[in-house]
Write a protein that holds these residues in place. Structure first.
Motif, PDB file in Angstrom:
ATOM      1  N   TRP A 106      61.528 -25.618  -3.222  1.00 57.47           N
ATOM      2  CA  TRP A 106      62.644 -25.627  -4.168  1.00 57.47           C
ATOM      3  C   TRP A 106      62.838 -26.994  -4.803  1.00 57.47           C
ATOM      4  N   LYS A 107      62.510 -28.061  -4.086  1.00 55.98           N
ATOM      5  CA  LYS A 107      62.625 -29.391  -4.675  1.00 55.98           C
ATOM      6  C   LYS A 107      61.687 -29.564  -5.873  1.00 55.98           C
ATOM      7  N   CYS A 108      60.646 -28.771  -5.939  1.00 60.46           N
ATOM      8  CA  CYS A 108      59.708 -28.820  -7.069  1.00 60.46           C
ATOM      9  C   CYS A 108      60.119 -27.873  -8.193  1.00 60.46           C
ATOM     10  N   GLY A 109      61.222 -27.138  -8.004  1.00 62.20           N
ATOM     11  CA  GLY A 109      61.601 -26.134  -8.989  1.00 62.20           C
ATOM     12  C   GLY A 109      60.745 -24.895  -8.911  1.00 62.20           C
ATOM     13  N   ALA A 110      60.012 -24.737  -7.807  1.00 64.68           N
ATOM     14  CA  ALA A 110      59.052 -23.652  -7.663  1.00 64.68           C
ATOM     15  C   ALA A 110      59.672 -22.465  -6.917  1.00 64.68           C
ATOM     16  N   VAL A 111      58.847 -21.442  -6.685  1.00 62.37           N
ATOM     17  CA  VAL A 111      59.296 -20.169  -6.109  1.00 62.37           C
ATOM     18  C   VAL A 111      58.803 -20.064  -4.666  1.00 62.37           C
ATOM     19  N   TYR A 112      59.718 -19.844  -3.753  1.00 63.91           N
ATOM     20  CA  TYR A 112      59.442 -19.693  -2.323  1.00 63.91           C
ATOM     21  C   TYR A 112      59.034 -18.248  -2.046  1.00 63.91           C
ATOM     22  N   VAL A 113      57.838 -18.067  -1.439  1.00 63.40           N
ATOM     23  CA  VAL A 113      57.350 -16.713  -1.151  1.00 63.40           C
ATOM     24  C   VAL A 113      56.908 -16.638   0.310  1.00 63.40           C
ATOM     25  N   PRO A 114      57.799 -16.202   1.229  1.00 69.66           N
ATOM     26  CA  PRO A 114      57.402 -16.055   2.632  1.00 69.66           C
ATOM     27  C   PRO A 114      56.694 -14.725   2.866  1.00 69.66           C
ATOM     28  N   LEU A 115      55.537 -14.791   3.484  1.00 68.87           N
ATOM     29  CA  LEU A 115      54.769 -13.589   3.826  1.00 68.87           C
ATOM     30  C   LEU A 115      54.636 -13.497   5.342  1.00 68.87           C
ATOM     31  N   ASP A 116      54.418 -12.300   5.831  1.00 61.16           N
ATOM     32  CA  ASP A 116      54.239 -12.085   7.260  1.00 61.16           C
ATOM     33  C   ASP A 116      52.880 -12.640   7.684  1.00 61.16           C
ATOM     34  N   GLY A 117      52.902 -13.740   8.419  1.00 63.47           N
ATOM     35  CA  GLY A 117      51.660 -14.367   8.820  1.00 63.47           C
ATOM     36  C   GLY A 117      50.829 -13.537   9.774  1.00 63.47           C
ATOM     37  N   THR A 118      51.439 -12.489  10.388  1.00 65.50           N
ATOM     38  CA  THR A 118      50.695 -11.638  11.324  1.00 65.50           C
ATOM     39  C   THR A 118      50.115 -10.401  10.643  1.00 65.50           C
ATOM     40  N   ALA A 119      50.324 -10.249   9.344  1.00 65.15           N
ATOM     41  CA  ALA A 119      49.823  -9.073   8.629  1.00 65.15           C
ATOM     42  C   ALA A 119      48.296  -9.065   8.623  1.00 65.15           C
ATOM     43  N   PRO A 120      47.670  -7.883   8.535  1.00 65.37           N
ATOM     44  CA  PRO A 120      46.210  -7.817   8.470  1.00 65.37           C
ATOM     45  C   PRO A 120      45.663  -8.582   7.267  1.00 65.37           C
ATOM     46  N   VAL A 121      44.467  -9.107   7.425  1.00 67.18           N
ATOM     47  CA  VAL A 121      43.861  -9.916   6.366  1.00 67.18           C
ATOM     48  C   VAL A 121      43.774  -9.170   5.031  1.00 67.18           C
ATOM     49  N   PRO A 122      43.345  -7.904   4.999  1.00 64.75           N
ATOM     50  CA  PRO A 122      43.279  -7.227   3.695  1.00 64.75           C
ATOM     51  C   PRO A 122      44.638  -7.154   2.992  1.00 64.75           C
TER      52      PRO A 122
END
Length: 324
Positions: free
Chosen positions: A100-116
């Motif tokens: 957010w300090k860069c004015g950008a967009v935060y996108v949290p993803l589930d790090g345990t999700a399958p690779v595909p």
């Protein structure tokens, strides 16, 4: 005067979603400055702990600013998407504030999700940078990939300054993915104006103050993490990111040890914490002020245990539009 309290002459100016009427007319801070007030007012106050890593507000702000300067050096700017392969960690709020300090967009993803699944989501997002909290092989076809070792090196390096780039009210603050009814991930873009309104409306119910101590169970790829982590941090409250075993005795022990005032748990986890009800006493929960549950149907018997065992505690059963 207790830490975090303020007299009429020296009170800390908190964001407009504070429950103090004196703060209501203040402009909302830039998202990148979400914890700056707390870091200036209470630099040595514990902000976060996840059972392994603890950060004060000054450390949170310093790390976020240092990472923001590095991200800007990678070309991250307003509107760019920065994805995080998230886990329950005290580092994730640092990463969110840095983005957010860069004015950008935060996108949290589930790090345990399958690779595909991750590869598909990252392909749709086309992020400028991907931040992983481990050292897995890159799964993104575009964007700068940063693994845990490199990330730790950036955060532990020399402190760097970076002036926060404010978002406009209609700019996207974060993107959250939900499977919805089809199983196909659907990305929802939340604007800054909506996030500020969310903070204000939710804190009328949650009533976080600088003295609050919050027990956070929600994964960062669920947007409940916005209200049980980023909202209280913005007000100078402490957040414990629980990453231990989901067992009733373990969670109760942490709630007691950390003197938790605000417990937010989906119905399944609240039922585990309740475990028959004999543990729901003021002795076991000496500081508790509020229990919030929802997301799933909660057994009325569980709700009644908390109402009867701790009659002075506010018990709130909430649902979003989908569940309602």
């Amino acid at each position: 005067m207790t830490q975090g309290s303020a007299t009429a002459d020296s009170r800390v100016a908190l964001p407009p979603w504070s429950i103090d009427p004196a703060d209501r007319e203040r402009p909302a801070p830039a998202l990148g400055d979400l914890v700056r007030t707390a870091a200036a007012a209470w630099p040595d106050r514990p902000a976060l702990h996840d059972g392994r890593l603890g950060l004060t507000f000054a450390e949170l702000e310093r790390r976020a600013t240092t990472l923001a300067a590095w991200l800007a050096g990678q070309g991250v700017g307003p509107g760019d998407r920065v994805a995080i392969l998230a886990e329950k960690s005290a580092l994730v709020p640092v990463l969110a504030v840095a983005i957010w300090k860069c004015g950008a967009v935060y996108v949290p993803l589930d790090g345990t999700a399958p690779v595909p699944r991750l590869r598909g989501l990252l392909g749709r997002l086309d992020p400028r940078v991907v931040l992983a909290l481990d050292d897995r092989e890159p799964v993104a076809e575009s964007g700068r990939w940063v693994g845990r070792t490199e990330l730790d090196g950036i955060l532990s390096g020399p402190a760097r300054e970076w002036p926060t780039v404010p978002h406009g009210p209609d700019a996207t603050a974060y993107i959250i993915f939900t499977s919805g009814s089809t199983g196909e991930p659907k990305g929802v873009e939340i604007t800054v104006a909506n996030l500020v309104a969310y903070f204000g409306n939710h804190n009328e119910v949650l009533r976080f103050t600088p003295e609050s101590r919050v027990f956070s169970l929600s994964p960062f790829h669920f947007d409940v993490s916005i209200e049980d982590t980023l909202l209280p941090l913005s007000l100078g409250a402490f957040v414990h990111q629980f990453r231990g075993m989901h067992a009733g005795a373990v969670m109760r022990a942490v709630i007691t040890r950390e003197r938790i005032t605000h417990l937010i748990a989906v119905s399944t986890l609240l039922t585990m914490i309740t475990e028959g009800g004999k543990h729901v006493t003021r002795e076991n929960f000496p500081r508790l002020e509020m229990v919030m549950t929802g997301a799933e149907v909660c057994d009325p018997g569980v709700i009644n245990v908390w109402k009867d065992g701790l009659p002075e505690v506010r018990v709130i059963n909430v649902y979003g539009p989908t569940e309602a």
